[in-house]
Design a protein around this motif. Structure first.
Motif, PDB file in Angstrom:
ATOM      1  N   ASP A  50      -4.675   2.182  -0.658  1.00 17.35           N
ATOM      2  CA  ASP A  50      -5.330   2.003   0.941  1.00 17.35           C
ATOM      3  C   ASP A  50      -5.083   0.527   0.972  1.00 17.35           C
ATOM      4  O   ASP A  50      -5.567  -0.356   0.146  1.00 17.35           O
ATOM      5  CB  ASP A  50      -6.650   2.483   0.674  1.00 17.35           C
ATOM      6  N   LYS A  63       0.944   3.511  -2.948  1.00 18.39           N
ATOM      7  CA  LYS A  63       0.237   4.643  -2.706  1.00 18.39           C
ATOM      8  C   LYS A  63      -1.415   4.473  -2.783  1.00 18.39           C
ATOM      9  O   LYS A  63      -2.152   5.234  -3.382  1.00 18.39           O
ATOM     10  CB  LYS A  63       0.333   5.887  -3.338  1.00 18.39           C
ATOM     11  N   ALA A 103       0.814  -1.160   0.117  1.00 19.34           N
ATOM     12  CA  ALA A 103      -0.040  -0.119   0.071  1.00 19.34           C
ATOM     13  C   ALA A 103       0.772   1.179  -0.103  1.00 19.34           C
ATOM     14  O   ALA A 103       0.570   2.183  -0.728  1.00 19.34           O
ATOM     15  CB  ALA A 103      -0.919   0.057   1.188  1.00 19.34           C
ATOM     16  N   ASP A 147      -8.259  -1.556   0.730  1.00 19.78           N
ATOM     17  CA  ASP A 147      -8.481  -1.884  -0.926  1.00 19.78           C
ATOM     18  C   ASP A 147      -7.655  -3.228  -1.380  1.00 19.78           C
ATOM     19  O   ASP A 147      -8.275  -3.818  -2.441  1.00 19.78           O
ATOM     20  CB  ASP A 147      -8.283  -0.881  -1.944  1.00 19.78           C
TER      21      ASP A 147
END
Length: 475
Positions: A169, A167, A163, A172
């Protein structure tokens, strides 16, 4: 040239330890030192080693004090109820014991720290494996593979690194991977069942009473029949042996009473027990693990404080504290020595630029036509790359390059990130992972034996996770 030398250095190290030509500590130091000279960087060896040691010093400190902490918890009897509970579930059946090992390792892995998982799992299961003469590499292999699947938890490290590097989340990345990881964990349990059935066929299994009371007469419970013993108390048709060298004819039992080893994990009379402080120790351990998950303090600091507090409260006398530290000194020295030796290996591999050249070569070797399938390619590459380099090196050095290549063909970075997690089952048995030395050290298993046994099953588990990811449309 650096690419070839890098792969050759790793291959040389693995061959030497798997053939038992050198000890892991010696190989981790001497092999990279030799290759550092071969690449013409011998004058910088000191710099590479110091940098590597500096990077791994916090890990070494954490492992040293974690071993002392959990060693004290074992001494005072914190895990005795767990051992007895597992015994009652397993019923001294090798198949159940192996499945129980996978289950325990998976549950304890929820704390996100591999070293903690291995210390608790081995502490609980080692006496039982030794008592029944089971193969110890089965224990280490199953524990490492189960932990590898669970290592993908957001607080375990790889997901957070992926992550950060891309960059994205962490949620996700991780949440959609849950079905595939569940399939991988299910596969580990199926594998444990198969390996356990092999052990049952090789050894038979003892009654629960015999396992709990090693001084009593041996009672053999055959895999397909009832117990039987002769007048001397030794099971008919049994095969003696212990550890990973035990052999049997399919209906044999563990060694008879004369060959049994003291089952220290369940000894109710050992002098180190502190039953009046049980709930204090349980609360301290829960608080310590909670603080680790919440990242209230760096993990090395938490274990330093925890070990000091555990020793002071449980053993107020200085002589008792010295005795407990001395009892665990061998494990501490072995693990810390291995970590600092690994620092030489990683320091040379990184400092000379071999890791970067190896990664660039692998990425460049991807055929142009595979561009639209970069997520699958990333998943496949994650197996060797996370085995031969640290998670930091892979996620911060290689993953961004793979993500860029995927983006050029319409593959989203989040799919690349998810695919990058599938190699973790294999990664946890990498010689560059400090926690694996805790596992093999406490289990008294040769690292080469562990590698030979585990790598094929761990790689297969990773491939199962990748296949499930494709089937579920996750990557």
């Amino acid at each position: 040239m650096l690419t070839i030398l890098g792969f050759t250095m790793i291959a040389t190290f693995l061959v030497l330890i798997m053939m038992k030509k050198m000890s892991p500590i010696a190989a981790l130091v001497l092999v990279p030192a030799l290759f550092c000279v071969l690449v013409g960087k011998g004058a910088h060896l000191g710099d590479y080693v110091i940098e590597g040691v500096g990077n791994l010093a916090p890990t070494a400190a954490m492992l040293m004090f974690a071993i002392v902490y959990f060693g004290v918890m074992i001494d005072v009897g914190l895990f005795d109820p767990i051992v007895r509970g597992i015994l009652r579930f397993c019923k001294a059946d090798p198949m159940r014991i192996v499945v129980g090992t996978a289950l325990l390792a998976a549950i304890v892995s929820l704390d996100g720290d591999g070293s903690t998982t291995f210390m608790i799992t081995v502490s609980a299961m080692y006496p039982l494996y030794k008592r029944l003469g089971m193969s110890l590499v089965v224990m280490t292999g199953v524990a490492a593979t189960a932990n590898g699947v669970m290592n993908t938890l957001p607080w375990g490290g790889p997901t957070a690194r992926a992550a950060t590097a891309l960059k994205l989340d962490a949620g996700d990345i991780f949440v959609p991977m849950i079905p595939a990881l569940a399939v991988g964990l299910l596969f580990v349990f199926i594998l444990s069942y198969v390996l356990g059935m092999r052990e049952r066929k090789r050894l038979g299994y003892l009654s629960l009473k015999e396992a709990l009371e090693p001084e009593s007469e041996t009672v053999l419970v055959k895999a397909g029949g009832s117990g039987a013993k002769d007048a001397s108390g030794t099971a008919s048709g049994s095969a003696s042996g212990s550890g990973s060298d035990a052999t049997g004819s399919g209906s044999g039992a563990a060694a008879g009473p004369g060959d049994t080893e003291e089952f220290q994990g369940l000894d109710p009379n050992r002098e180190t027990l502190r039953p009046k402080l049980y709930w204090f120790n349980a609360g301290l351990t829960i608080a310590l693990l909670t603080a680790m998950i919440m990242e209230l303090l760096p993990i090395p600091v938490l274990f330093i404080l925890g070990a000091a507090l555990a020793l002071t409260v449980n053993y107020p006398k200085m002589s008792d504290q010295r005795a407990r530290i001395g009892a665990h000194a061998e494990n501490v020295l072995n693990v810390a020595g291995m970590v600092f030796a690994a620092a030489v290996f990683t320091g040379v591999l990184t400092g000379t630029g071999m890791v970067k050249h190896m990664a660039d070569w692998l990425v460049g070797a991807i055929p142009e036509g595979m561009g639209p399938h970069m997520a699958i390619v990333t998943g496949l590459l994650s197996l060797p790359l996370t085995y031969f380099m640290s998670n930091d090196g892979f996620y911060f050095g290689v993953l961004p390059v793979l993500a860029e290549a995927g983006a050029a063909h319409g593959v989203s970075p989040v799919e690349i990130a998810r695919a990058s997690l599938v190699g973790q089952a294999l990664h946890m048995s990498s010689p560059l992972v400090p926690a694996v030395y805790v596992l093999v050290g406490m289990a008294k298993v040769e690292f080469g034996d562990h590698t030979r046994f585990t790598v094929k099953w761990a790689a297969l588990t990773s491939l199962v996770v990748l296949a499930a990811s494709v089937v579920f449309g996750i990557v």
